[in-house]
Design an enzyme around this catalytic site. Structure first.
Site, mmCIF file in Angstrom:
data_model
loop_
_atom_site.group_PDB
_atom_site.id
_atom_site.type_symbol
_atom_site.label_atom_id
_atom_site.label_comp_id
_atom_site.label_asym_id
_atom_site.label_seq_id
_atom_site.Cartn_x
_atom_site.Cartn_y
_atom_site.Cartn_z
ATOM 1 N N GLY A 141 -10.468 19.118 35.088
ATOM 2 C CA GLY A 141 -10.237 20.456 35.627
ATOM 3 C C GLY A 141 -8.991 21.065 35.039
ATOM 4 N N GLY B 143 -6.004 24.587 35.770
ATOM 5 C CA GLY B 143 -5.545 25.716 36.560
ATOM 6 C C GLY B 143 -4.302 26.293 35.946
ATOM 7 N N GLY B 144 -3.628 27.139 36.744
ATOM 8 C CA GLY B 144 -2.466 27.846 36.234
ATOM 9 C C GLY B 144 -1.312 26.947 35.836
ATOM 10 N N MET B 145 -1.222 25.748 36.453
ATOM 11 C CA MET B 145 -0.073 24.892 36.180
ATOM 12 C C MET B 145 -0.435 23.614 35.437
ATOM 13 S SD MET B 145 2.734 26.240 36.995
ATOM 14 C CE MET B 145 3.799 24.804 36.971
ATOM 15 N N ASP C 93 6.439 21.962 50.536
ATOM 16 C CA ASP C 93 5.115 22.572 50.372
ATOM 17 C C ASP C 93 4.035 21.671 50.968
ATOM 18 O OD1 ASP C 93 3.389 24.589 49.667
ATOM 19 O OD2 ASP C 93 3.156 23.935 47.584
ATOM 20 N N LYS D 205 0.952 20.936 52.944
ATOM 21 C CA LYS D 205 -0.225 21.703 53.333
ATOM 22 C C LYS D 205 -1.449 20.843 53.055
ATOM 23 C CE LYS D 205 -0.439 23.978 48.791
ATOM 24 N NZ LYS D 205 -0.443 25.266 48.077
ATOM 25 N N ALA E 122 -3.942 21.156 51.079
ATOM 26 C CA ALA E 122 -4.298 21.026 49.665
ATOM 27 C C ALA E 122 -3.399 20.045 48.939
ATOM 28 C CB ALA E 122 -4.232 22.389 48.976
ATOM 29 N N ASN E 123 -2.243 19.717 49.505
ATOM 30 C CA ASN E 123 -1.315 18.779 48.884
ATOM 31 C C ASN E 123 -1.340 17.407 49.553
ATOM 32 O OD1 ASN E 123 -0.425 20.446 46.878
ATOM 33 N ND2 ASN E 123 1.364 21.197 47.995
#
Length: 912
Positions: A16, A18-20, A131, A133, A135-136
């Site tokens: 995959g 993504g932006g990072m 951070d 959450k 998703a993490n």
């Protein structure tokens, strides 16, 4: 990259991106194990911020050796691209595990204890994650929790020195948001976990109050975020949800989430206490350490487990309990003599009474709220589906109107998804209103202009055939009654509700309305009508109801939501719920209102939010089998465009940023704007350099204006009191100063050329009583402009002689001469926005609400109205106060084009 060997890692497959980062599965050829390799994208590899994020995460995660924290194995570079090697995990993120449903208590406690233990390990090393959450947090196939993504972690100086020493002092890199990829997950899931971080340190919905305020942080910020995660695990809902960052920030700072027990009555009461303690807004009374939180969770797990064990043990090893008292005779004791008859009767009566009370309580309790499960995308054309037209279903197919080549056309798609097929009509624009009760015809409005304009009503067969005109009706909206014998419609001239026979004959007024009705729907039994009422006074929509005989006209949810408001409701197939669209800021979501609740149950009159996020979800339509909720979903985004007279085209301006309220400094070198839909104020040079953020959530901003000397910016600001005020901020940043007070709204600030005063509009709750005021910036005293009652939206002319404004009745254009202190009418048009040319020789305006929207101007030399260009076919973004318009420094028309994409989705409807 596939098949390449990098260092001692052989790339197997791409997982995959993504932006990072881009993530690959790779084999460690030395240790013969699979790992995850993540490369910093080429575009970010030279960026200081991205490298710093990678370095921070590597330093933090490499210092932690804990079974519930993702392990980093190696850091290196390949052809100038930094990458990291880390533990390859199999499973799903906690976000995927939750999927809008509460976890079982056993699973919740087991995972929560592991997460708390990992946080305790990080905090003991001086590392604050910042951070936390869903998703993490990763949940492996064996049920083990792993904290991911320390890219936003705060490290103490001692921690930094230690990590740099441990890693040789070189560049250290690690996984970004949601890092370790899923070995068995689709690419889309991985991409969701690799999104670029925002400006704020942390994800908005899980921020602590001190994070939202930008204060110094300590370990207790992670505990608040973990409390929000616990809430979501326990209820399936976010603790702090909203359509914009401003709304979420305001909730985090000032509101407590709904009681977890109210959402999920099966929770242990002690779990609610633990969650509430973690979500204390004052960190001094919050849970103080992760070890303390872990102990509370372990204690609760022990107590709930021992309670179940005791019940199992008692049931298997001890004599049965007495049915009434719950007491058991001691083992080996003699049986008691039989009770007397009166005692037996008393006991039986008590049993009946207790059972009756329990039954009444059970039947009368509030029903649990409906929920949305998964979703399926049904269309993939991305075309705009206009909200002024309806979406209907016959059970097998969905019908709707969408924009194709600047025209509204009828379209259909299977309820299971597939290709969108157009339905041919002879109309220039076909806007769908309803489907007949027998599902054979579509009720369509044929217009020459946009969907807000009136049109003739036609019945269009769903299976092909010639359309038929329904009488001589011209309407804004319409709907068939459940028996198919009557049509209700909104008259094109008065805006009131009328009834007619199904063929359009015998029209008669049903009720006079305080606004204009659209999206009209009948109740299943045909006794009531609900509709969206547009109030032009405050440019907002609200839901209303009236009986089928015209009586009992009332607002459905008075005072529940402010502008832009609520719309587009439908009853579910069983009539138990009314689902509708509510817009907060610039983002729409779906809510449900309970209608009935069985024999003794009571329906809650407080709507329940079903969807959330930054993408707008609109136009809910329940399926006929009661299992789905069809919606139109799409990205809320605009593109700033300017009209090019040479090519006669709207072209991207300032790189096509998504912003409105654009204002230029007097020298034309700098620009200030408000991001759409976030409502945040920024300023920069015209080339995009020296960009600076000037306001922060929860404040929402609109209509900024440069001071003549270019040193200050006046703007409309809305805070927690939900009223617009006039604020002032330095162009170099700093805290905004609120200039006006009061319970009414103040807006449209406009500078006097000498910079001593600001003109602004004062708008009480009754919009017709608006007035224009002048604020002396030295004394901070405001005075009302002579004769400005019923006037709004002032614009001071560049030479200081005039103030242009809009008449609230009719939206006509007015001009006030400051010398003569007299008003005069400039144009009898329905004005949307207006602005002076740079030299003050003309006043430009747009008329969006007309049948043919246009951009026009009035020249001061002869006061004649000149139509410059038509806006028909230009799809404009709907901002806080409708579509915005402005001028570039060379007086070219400027607006925000709707650049979002829309498709139809099917949501899994779960209701009791």
């Amino acid at each position: 990259m596939i098949g390449k060997t990098i260092s001692h890692y052989r790339i197997v497959e791409k997982l995959g991106g993504g932006g990072m980062g881009v993530v690959y599965k790779a084999e460690d050829t030395k240790l013969h194990r699979f790992v995850a390799l993540k490369f910093l994208p080429e575009g970010l590899a030279k960026g200081h911020q991205a490298l710093e994020r990678f370095q921070r995460e590597a330093q933090a995660a490499s210092a932690l050796n804990h079974p519930n924290i993702c392990t980093i194995y190696d850091i290196d570079e390949y052809e100038g691209q930094p990458f990291i090697a880390m533990e390859l995990l199999e499973g799903h993120t906690l976000r995927t595990v939750i999927e809008s449903k509460a976890l079982k208590t056993d699973t919740l406690l087991e995972l929560a204890i592991q997460i708390a233990d990992a946080l305790d390990a990080a905090h003991s090393k001086g590392i604050i994650h910042r951070d936390i959450k869903p998703a993490n947090i990763f949940v492996t196939q064996r049920g083990q929790a792993k904290i991911l993504d320390f890219g936003l972690a705060k490290l103490t100086p001692q921690m930094l020195r230690s990590a740099q020493h441990d890693m040789g002092g070189g560049v250290t890199l690690s996984a970004s948001e949601g890092s370790p990829p899923l070995q068995d997950a689709p690419t889309a899931t991985v991409e969701q976990l690799l999104t670029s971080p925002g400006v704020a340190m942390g994800t908005v919905a899980y921020m602590s109050p001190e994070q939202a305020r930008g204060e110094e942080l300590d370990a207790r910020t992670d505990l608040f975020s973990f409390g929000a995660v616990l809430y979501e695990m326990a209820t399936g809902r976010q603790a702090f949800a909203g359509n914009t960052t401003a709304v979420i920030h305001e909730a985090i700072l000032n509101r407590n989430p709904v009681s977890p027990l109210r959402v999920n009555p099966e929770l242990p009461a002690d779990l609610e206490r633990i969650i509430s303690k973690a979500l204390e807004k004052d960190r001094d009374v919050r849970c103080q350490t992760a070890s303390e939180l872990r102990a509370d969770l372990k204690r609760l797990k022990r107590d709930t487990s021992s309670g179940r064990s005791a019940m199992v043990g008692e049931g298997s090893a001890l004599p049965a309990a007495d049915a009434v008292t719950g007491m058991r005779p001691p083992t080996g004791a003699r049986s008691a003599p039989p009770p007397r008859r009166w005692a037996t009767v008393a006991v039986a009566s008590a049993v009946v009474l207790v059972a009756a009370v329990a039954a009444i309580y059970w039947l009368a309790r509030p029903l649990p709220p409906p929920k949305i499960g998964g979703s399926t995308q049904l269309t993939h054309d991305g075309r705009p589906k206009d909200h002024a037209a309806g979406v209907v279903t016959d059970g097998a197919r969905l019908y709707f109107s969408e924009w194709v080549a600047d025209h509204g056309v009828l379209a259909q798609v299977s309820t299971g998804g597939g290709e969108v097929v157009s339905i041919p009509t002879p109309f220039p624009n076909a806007w769908l209103e309803d489907i007949s009760p027998d599902r054979t015809e579509l009720l369509v409005r044929n217009t020459e202009g946009p969907p807000v304009s009136p049109g003739a009503l036609w019945a269009v067969p769903t299976l092909g055939g010639s359309p038929r005109r329904l009488g001589n009706i011209t309407a804004h909206a319409a709907a068939w009654a459940p028996d198919g014998k009557t049509i209700v419609y909104t008259d094109s001239t008065q805006g009131d509700l009328f009834l007619a026979h199904s063929d359009g004959s015998d029209p008669r007024k049903l009720v006079t309305l305080p606004g204009e009705a659209w999206w009209i729907r009948w109740s299943l039994d045909g006794t009531r009508l609900r509709f969206t009422l547009f109030d032009p006074n405050n440019n907002s929509n609200s839901l209303w109801e009236v009986s089928a005989d015209g009586s009992h006209l009332h607002a459905l949810l008075p005072g529940w939501n402010g502008p832009p408001g609520d719309c587009c409701g439908n009853w579910t197939a069983d009539g138990k719920y009314y689902v509708f669209q509510s817009t907060r800021g610039n983002v729409s979501n779906i809510w449900a209102l309970g209608e009935t609740a069985g024999i003794f149950g009571r329906a809650s009159r407080e709507p329940v939010q079903l969807t959330s996020g930054t993408a707008s979800i609109q136009l809910p339509v329940p399926s006929r089998d009661g299992k789905k909720l069809f919606v139109v979903g799409g990205e809320v985004r605009g593109e700033l465009v300017a009209y090019d007279a040479k090519s006669r085209q709207w072209l991207p301006y300032l790189s096509g940023i998504s912003a409105e309220g654009v204002s230029f400094s007097r020298d034309g070198q700098r620009v200030t704007f408000v991001t759409f839909p976030e409502g945040i104020l920024w300023r920069s040079k015209l080339d995009g350099s020296e960009r600076m953020q000037l306001t922060y959530p929860p404040m929402q901003v609109y209509q900024p204006r440069w001071s003549p000397d270019g040193k200050q910016i006046a703007f409309m600001g809305m805070g927690s009191d939900r009223h617009w005020h006039i604020d002032l901020v330095s162009a170099e940043g700093g805290s905004p100063e609120q200039l006006t007070l009061g319970a009414s709204d103040q807006g449209d600030p406009s500078w006097s050329p000498d910079q001593n005063s600001l003109a602004f509009g004062d708008q009480p709750e009754d919009f017709l009583k608006s007035s224009v005021r002048l604020l002396d910036l030295k004394t901070r005293h405001a005075t009302e402009v002579t004769g400005s009652a019923g006037v709004c939206c002032p614009r001071w002319s560049p030479d200081g002689r005039y103030i242009a404004a809009i008449q609230t009745t009719g939206q006509n254009l007015l001009l006030f001469d400051l010398t003569t202190q007299k008003w005069q009418m400039l144009a009898k048009e329905t004005i949307n926005f207006m602005m002076w040319s740079r030299d003050g020789k003309a006043l430009y305006f747009d008329t969006f609400l007309q049948t043919e929207p246009a951009f026009s101007r009035v020249r001061m030399s002869d006061l004649k109205v000149e139509r410059l260009l038509s806006l028909t076919g230009l799809r404009r973004a709907q901002g806080v106060f409708g579509p915005w318009a402005g001028l570039t420094p060379d007086d070219s028309p400027l607006t925000l084009r709707d650049a979002g994409a829309q498709d139809v989705y099917a949501l899994d409807w779960q209701a009791p």
